[in-house]
Design a protein around this motif. Sequence first.
Motif, PDB file in Angstrom:
ATOM      1  N   TYR A 132       0.858  -1.191   0.000  1.00  0.00           N
ATOM      2  CA  TYR A 132       0.000   0.000   0.000  1.00  0.00           C
ATOM      3  C   TYR A 132       0.886   1.230   0.000  1.00  0.00           C
ATOM      4  CZ  TYR A 132      -2.948  -3.771   1.484  1.00  0.00           C
ATOM      5  OH  TYR A 132      -3.572  -4.981   1.534  1.00  0.00           O
ATOM      6  N   LEU A 133       0.414   2.236  -0.732  1.00  0.00           N
ATOM      7  CA  LEU A 133       1.156   3.493  -0.779  1.00  0.00           C
ATOM      8  C   LEU A 133       0.353   4.544  -0.026  1.00  0.00           C
ATOM      9  CD1 LEU A 133       2.409   3.881  -4.472  1.00  0.00           C
ATOM     10  CD2 LEU A 133       3.651   3.030  -2.496  1.00  0.00           C
ATOM     11  N   PRO A 134       0.800   4.928   1.148  1.00  0.00           N
ATOM     12  CA  PRO A 134       0.060   5.949   1.893  1.00  0.00           C
ATOM     13  C   PRO A 134      -0.102   7.253   1.103  1.00  0.00           C
ATOM     14  CG  PRO A 134       1.727   4.922   3.271  1.00  0.00           C
ATOM     15  CD  PRO A 134       1.963   4.439   1.883  1.00  0.00           C
ATOM     16  N   MET A 191      -3.850   5.116   2.351  1.00  0.00           N
ATOM     17  CA  MET A 191      -3.557   5.682   3.685  1.00  0.00           C
ATOM     18  C   MET A 191      -4.637   5.242   4.669  1.00  0.00           C
ATOM     19  SD  MET A 191      -1.685   7.587   5.698  1.00  0.00           S
ATOM     20  CE  MET A 191      -0.789   9.031   5.132  1.00  0.00           C
ATOM     21  N   GLU A 192      -5.860   5.299   4.212  1.00  0.00           N
ATOM     22  CA  GLU A 192      -6.981   4.916   5.079  1.00  0.00           C
ATOM     23  C   GLU A 192      -6.831   3.441   5.504  1.00  0.00           C
ATOM     24  OE1 GLU A 192     -11.777   4.800   4.639  1.00  0.00           O
ATOM     25  OE2 GLU A 192     -10.672   6.179   3.329  1.00  0.00           O
ATOM     26  N   LYS A 247       1.666  10.554   8.139  1.00  0.00           N
ATOM     27  CA  LYS A 247       0.731  11.523   7.539  1.00  0.00           C
ATOM     28  C   LYS A 247       1.492  12.723   6.966  1.00  0.00           C
ATOM     29  CE  LYS A 247      -3.367  10.560  10.334  1.00  0.00           C
ATOM     30  NZ  LYS A 247      -4.084  10.947  11.562  1.00  0.00           N
ATOM     31  N   ALA A 248       2.556  13.093   7.664  1.00  0.00           N
ATOM     32  CA  ALA A 248       3.329  14.260   7.210  1.00  0.00           C
ATOM     33  C   ALA A 248       4.164  13.937   5.969  1.00  0.00           C
ATOM     34  CB  ALA A 248       4.228  14.745   8.335  1.00  0.00           C
ATOM     35  N   GLN A 249       4.664  12.689   5.877  1.00  0.00           N
ATOM     36  CA  GLN A 249       5.543  12.323   4.748  1.00  0.00           C
ATOM     37  C   GLN A 249       5.068  11.023   4.093  1.00  0.00           C
ATOM     38  OE1 GLN A 249       9.822  12.498   5.711  1.00  0.00           O
ATOM     39  NE2 GLN A 249       9.303  13.591   7.566  1.00  0.00           N
ATOM     40  N   PRO A 250       3.883  11.033   3.499  1.00  0.00           N
ATOM     41  CA  PRO A 250       3.325   9.771   2.978  1.00  0.00           C
ATOM     42  C   PRO A 250       4.162   9.151   1.865  1.00  0.00           C
ATOM     43  CG  PRO A 250       2.012  11.652   2.269  1.00  0.00           C
ATOM     44  CD  PRO A 250       2.978  12.161   3.278  1.00  0.00           C
ATOM     45  N   ARG A 251       4.883   9.982   1.095  1.00  0.00           N
ATOM     46  CA  ARG A 251       5.699   9.459  -0.004  1.00  0.00           C
ATOM     47  C   ARG A 251       6.894   8.667   0.520  1.00  0.00           C
ATOM     48  NH1 ARG A 251       8.749   7.412  -2.728  1.00  0.00           N
ATOM     49  NH2 ARG A 251       9.791   8.033  -4.660  1.00  0.00           N
TER      50      ARG A 251
END
Lengths: 222, 438
Positions: B310-312, B318-319, B360-364
């Motif tokens: 999964y890719l946030p 993300m969910e 959440k701040a750096q999902p990549r």
Amino acid sequence: MGIITVDKSDHLFWLGRYTERVHTTLKYYLKTEDVMLDSDPEYYSVLCQKIGIIDVYGSRENFKKRYPFDETDENSIISSLNKAYDNAIVMRDYIGTETMAYIQLAIDDIKKAEKSNSPIVDLMLVIDHILAFWGCVNDIIDDEQIRNIIKLGKGVERLDLYLSLGSSDYEIRREYSRTKGFLKKSGLRYDESVLYTIDSMLDGSDFNYGNVKNLLRNLIQG
Amino acid sequence: MDSLIKNSETINRLLARYGVKFGIYKNGEFKEQLFPFDSIPRIIKSDEFAYLERGLRQRVDALNCFLADIYGKKHIVKDMVIPEEFIFSAKGFLAPCDGVCPPKNIYSHISGIDLVQSKDDSWYILEDNLRVPSGASYPMIARELQRRGAPDVFSNNHVVDNRNYADLLKEVMDNVNTGGINVILSPGRYNAAFFEHSYLAEKTGAVLTTGKDIVCENDNLYYIDYNGKKQRIGAVYRRISDEYLDPMTFYEQSVIGIPHIFEAYRKGNVALLNAPGNGVADDKGIYYFVPKMIRYYLGEDAILMNAPTYLPFYDEDMEYVLDNFDNLVIKDVAEAGGYGVVFGNSLTQEKKAEFIELLKAQPRRFIAQEVIDFYDLDILDENGQRVPRKADLRAFVLTGSTTKVWPSGLTRFSRNPDSFIVNSSQGGGFKDTWVLSR
């Protein structure tokens, strides 16, 4: 292979020197041990004096512990072996894994000898490995120049030690003659005039060991 | 098999004799360690290997197409198969490589693809290593020694000989050689994988160098001998990272690189194996897109599956990650060697909250994967008893005039019963990998 760089020639030359240093000093150490048994317990200081190392040992027992086995002692036999390993490991592609293995075995066995109940017997294995290493140099390494540089290093070291240890004129002349052959075939640069001077000195009936030793240091050019 | 087990100590002793070691730094001090070897091999049946071989060739061919595209026309981005954020922000994307075409258009000559087998026997790709994958030399020499230690095992089983790795590697170097000698460029004696560098040089006949004897003149690379004579270099199998390769193009403080080597490469005068810039394709974020690449470039479905990832970066993913955090393993895309890996269920509530904020701040920066229930392999513990441990497989895929899979691989295992981390730098050991011929 056929391509020897300045760096590689240096490693090969010193590989020859350090393996020979281990071989001859170990043989001499075994003789010294024998003398210390019942003739002269302080004889180790004679060895130190002859090979030009400072006698930091203070006692026969300390000498027996440190001279062969102490890795922190720059002059110890194991330090020479480690230096041989350092030069061998970067030359695996030239000397081969089989050849290198004998340096590794010598290191493993000198470490075992330290903890052994009969260290002298176990140290003989180290000499065996060094002899096997030279056998591999002759047998496995195809490239003549590589072989000759290693043997040149071995010859220079042996001459240097024999001169220090006061070997016979015959032995000095024999080793010099062999070493000169390797030098000429090694492709390394050397000082012709120094070679000529050593030749002349050794041709005479009597020669000064110290002078030959000094000249030997200036023979090969960087 | 019994004689292999009985000879376990002998084989480890022989590995020590031949200096099969890796280097590690502990408290700032370099130490050489033996790489613990377990004599029970991983066994891959012939038909299973044929399946893996098809899948691995397909994957590496697609990855090579991707690299040619990314440093070329970038169709895959224009066609919105992969978002550009995943390409141009990747640490491994190197702008100087843009528009540079390597000899014969091959980017990844030696690919190390990490796989695991789950308990239902399915194989999953864990990651692609397309920069400087290491490890082939260990099973190569271990096999040689096992054949000496337990010859009956090899006459009674139909094991494909894996000692041809050096021939395959030489073939790959020769294929792209631009005219001159092959060299293996190593950072030197104190590199963790120096044994491998020197062993492969010995076995391929390539010259081992630390670069001190190499100069670049008129955009050509030369090896300088004792007498100052120059020999042209046609291929460099470099075992140093992209950033250290050339101080004139990349990290300017590098003292292990070769000034101007990149210029010689850019002009097509020397082959670099692997090509610089490959890091963009083995980024953990890009991993997610490899099945899409296979479809895009080859028009085929991926034969080998990715671990469910999964890719946030995507809201939907993300969910899912937040809802299932405790069941997932989260990986930092910038890390390697087993570092930057967090198992959701291993964190305290406080650490978990902190980590989620970071996510959440750096999902990549992260990917999340389902934890695969590895198929454990037996190893012999210190008492000589068989115990199960987590293990992976690094397959080596070599791309020359065709793409070939080496019929073996490095099976690494964790010595810690509670760990999934198999890396040698973290105490793991290795096994031989047998491919049966029938």
